[in-house]
Every structure is written in structure tokens, then in C-alpha cells.
Design a protein around this motif. Structure first.
Motif, PDB file in Angstrom:
ATOM      1  N   VAL A  33       0.859  -1.177   0.000  1.00  0.00           N
ATOM      2  CA  VAL A  33       0.000   0.000   0.000  1.00  0.00           C
ATOM      3  C   VAL A  33       0.896   1.228   0.000  1.00  0.00           C
ATOM      4  N   ALA A  34       0.563   2.189  -0.822  1.00  0.00           N
ATOM      5  CA  ALA A  34       1.333   3.428  -0.881  1.00  0.00           C
ATOM      6  C   ALA A  34       0.390   4.609  -0.698  1.00  0.00           C
ATOM      7  N   ALA A  35       0.894   5.638  -0.051  1.00  0.00           N
ATOM      8  CA  ALA A  35       0.119   6.865   0.127  1.00  0.00           C
ATOM      9  C   ALA A  35       1.076   8.046   0.140  1.00  0.00           C
ATOM     10  N   ARG A  36       0.588   9.172  -0.257  1.00  0.00           N
ATOM     11  CA  ARG A  36       1.412  10.390  -0.218  1.00  0.00           C
ATOM     12  C   ARG A  36       1.675  10.794   1.225  1.00  0.00           C
ATOM     13  N   LYS A  37       2.687  11.615   1.407  1.00  0.00           N
ATOM     14  CA  LYS A  37       3.075  12.047   2.755  1.00  0.00           C
ATOM     15  C   LYS A  37       1.975  12.833   3.458  1.00  0.00           C
ATOM     16  N   ASN A  38       1.124  13.505   2.690  1.00  0.00           N
ATOM     17  CA  ASN A  38       0.076  14.322   3.305  1.00  0.00           C
ATOM     18  C   ASN A  38      -1.215  13.536   3.597  1.00  0.00           C
ATOM     19  N   ILE A  39      -1.191  12.223   3.462  1.00  0.00           N
ATOM     20  CA  ILE A  39      -2.345  11.376   3.772  1.00  0.00           C
ATOM     21  C   ILE A  39      -2.108  10.705   5.117  1.00  0.00           C
ATOM     22  N   GLU A  40      -3.079  10.823   6.021  1.00  0.00           N
ATOM     23  CA  GLU A  40      -2.975  10.212   7.346  1.00  0.00           C
ATOM     24  C   GLU A  40      -4.209   9.365   7.634  1.00  0.00           C
ATOM     25  N   VAL A  44      -4.348  -0.797   7.159  1.00  0.00           N
ATOM     26  CA  VAL A  44      -4.470  -2.080   6.480  1.00  0.00           C
ATOM     27  C   VAL A  44      -4.512  -3.154   7.557  1.00  0.00           C
ATOM     28  N   SER A  45      -5.557  -3.994   7.533  1.00  0.00           N
ATOM     29  CA  SER A  45      -5.688  -5.037   8.552  1.00  0.00           C
ATOM     30  C   SER A  45      -4.841  -6.248   8.176  1.00  0.00           C
ATOM     31  N   ILE A  46      -4.744  -7.166   9.111  1.00  0.00           N
ATOM     32  CA  ILE A  46      -3.926  -8.363   8.898  1.00  0.00           C
ATOM     33  C   ILE A  46      -4.478  -9.236   7.770  1.00  0.00           C
ATOM     34  N   ASP A  47      -5.765  -9.113   7.483  1.00  0.00           N
ATOM     35  CA  ASP A  47      -6.359  -9.904   6.401  1.00  0.00           C
ATOM     36  C   ASP A  47      -6.432  -9.117   5.088  1.00  0.00           C
ATOM     37  N   SER A  48      -5.603  -8.080   4.966  1.00  0.00           N
ATOM     38  CA  SER A  48      -5.410  -7.287   3.739  1.00  0.00           C
ATOM     39  C   SER A  48      -6.569  -6.372   3.382  1.00  0.00           C
ATOM     40  N   LYS A  49      -7.478  -6.124   4.308  1.00  0.00           N
ATOM     41  CA  LYS A  49      -8.549  -5.161   4.038  1.00  0.00           C
ATOM     42  C   LYS A  49      -7.995  -3.765   4.279  1.00  0.00           C
ATOM     43  N   ILE A  50      -8.331  -2.846   3.390  1.00  0.00           N
ATOM     44  CA  ILE A  50      -7.859  -1.477   3.506  1.00  0.00           C
ATOM     45  C   ILE A  50      -8.998  -0.631   4.068  1.00  0.00           C
ATOM     46  N   TYR A  51      -8.726   0.031   5.195  1.00  0.00           N
ATOM     47  CA  TYR A  51      -9.727   0.870   5.847  1.00  0.00           C
ATOM     48  C   TYR A  51      -9.417   2.335   5.572  1.00  0.00           C
ATOM     49  N   VAL A  52     -10.385   3.032   5.033  1.00  0.00           N
ATOM     50  CA  VAL A  52     -10.201   4.437   4.686  1.00  0.00           C
ATOM     51  C   VAL A  52     -11.146   5.337   5.477  1.00  0.00           C
ATOM     52  N   ASN A  53     -11.768   4.816   6.522  1.00  0.00           N
ATOM     53  CA  ASN A  53     -12.724   5.601   7.302  1.00  0.00           C
ATOM     54  C   ASN A  53     -12.085   6.825   7.939  1.00  0.00           C
ATOM     55  N   ASP A  54     -10.862   6.713   8.394  1.00  0.00           N
ATOM     56  CA  ASP A  54     -10.194   7.800   9.111  1.00  0.00           C
ATOM     57  C   ASP A  54      -9.144   8.516   8.269  1.00  0.00           C
ATOM     58  N   VAL A  55      -9.190   8.363   6.968  1.00  0.00           N
ATOM     59  CA  VAL A  55      -8.200   8.985   6.098  1.00  0.00           C
ATOM     60  C   VAL A  55      -8.464  10.484   6.018  1.00  0.00           C
ATOM     61  N   VAL A  56      -7.365  11.230   6.190  1.00  0.00           N
ATOM     62  CA  VAL A  56      -7.446  12.697   6.144  1.00  0.00           C
ATOM     63  C   VAL A  56      -6.294  13.201   5.296  1.00  0.00           C
ATOM     64  N   LYS A  57      -6.587  14.188   4.440  1.00  0.00           N
ATOM     65  CA  LYS A  57      -5.534  14.841   3.648  1.00  0.00           C
ATOM     66  C   LYS A  57      -5.093  16.085   4.405  1.00  0.00           C
ATOM     67  N   LYS A  58      -3.806  16.152   4.740  1.00  0.00           N
ATOM     68  CA  LYS A  58      -3.255  17.290   5.496  1.00  0.00           C
ATOM     69  C   LYS A  58      -2.606  18.283   4.570  1.00  0.00           C
TER      70      LYS A  58
END
Length: 58
Positions: A33-40, A44-58
Motif C-alpha cells: 500500500v502506498a500513500a502520499r506524505k500528506n495522507i494520514e 491495512v488489517s492483517i487480512d489485507s482489508k484497507i480501511y479508509v474511514n479515518d483517512v485525512v488529507k493534510k
């Protein structure tokens, strides 16, 4: 033996096996998984699910 009795017996056998046999993974897959430096907040869970609920662009 009729099908209903047979199904019941097989179900009991399968439950017994499932409760006593350990789970052994057959393979492990890498997840990149890759993200820009301004993404917080990207998780990623142990079963490879990607969670974006708390993603914030700074």
C-alpha cells in the motif's frame, strides 16, 4: 440410512473436526500500500482489508 440421518451425522462429524483441528494457512500473500506524505489515517488489517474511514488529507 435416509438422507436426513446421514446429513445430521455428517454435520456432527464436521463440527467435531472443525473444533479440534488447528488452522494452518496454506499461503501468505504480500499486500503493498502506498500513500502520499500528506495522507494520514490509512489502515491495512492483517487480512489485507484497507480501511479508509479515518483517512485525512493534510
Amino acid at each position: 440410512m435416509d438422507m436426513k440421518q446421514r446429513t445430521t451425522k455428517y454435520s456432527k462429524i464436521q463440527e467435531k473436526i472443525m473444533s479440534e483441528v488447528p488452522v494452518i494457512p496454506l499461503f501468505s500473500e504480500y499486500q503493498y500500500v502506498a500513500a502520499r506524505k500528506n495522507i494520514e489515517g490509512l489502515k491495512v488489517s492483517i487480512d489485507s482489508k484497507i480501511y479508509v474511514n479515518d483517512v485525512v488529507k493534510k
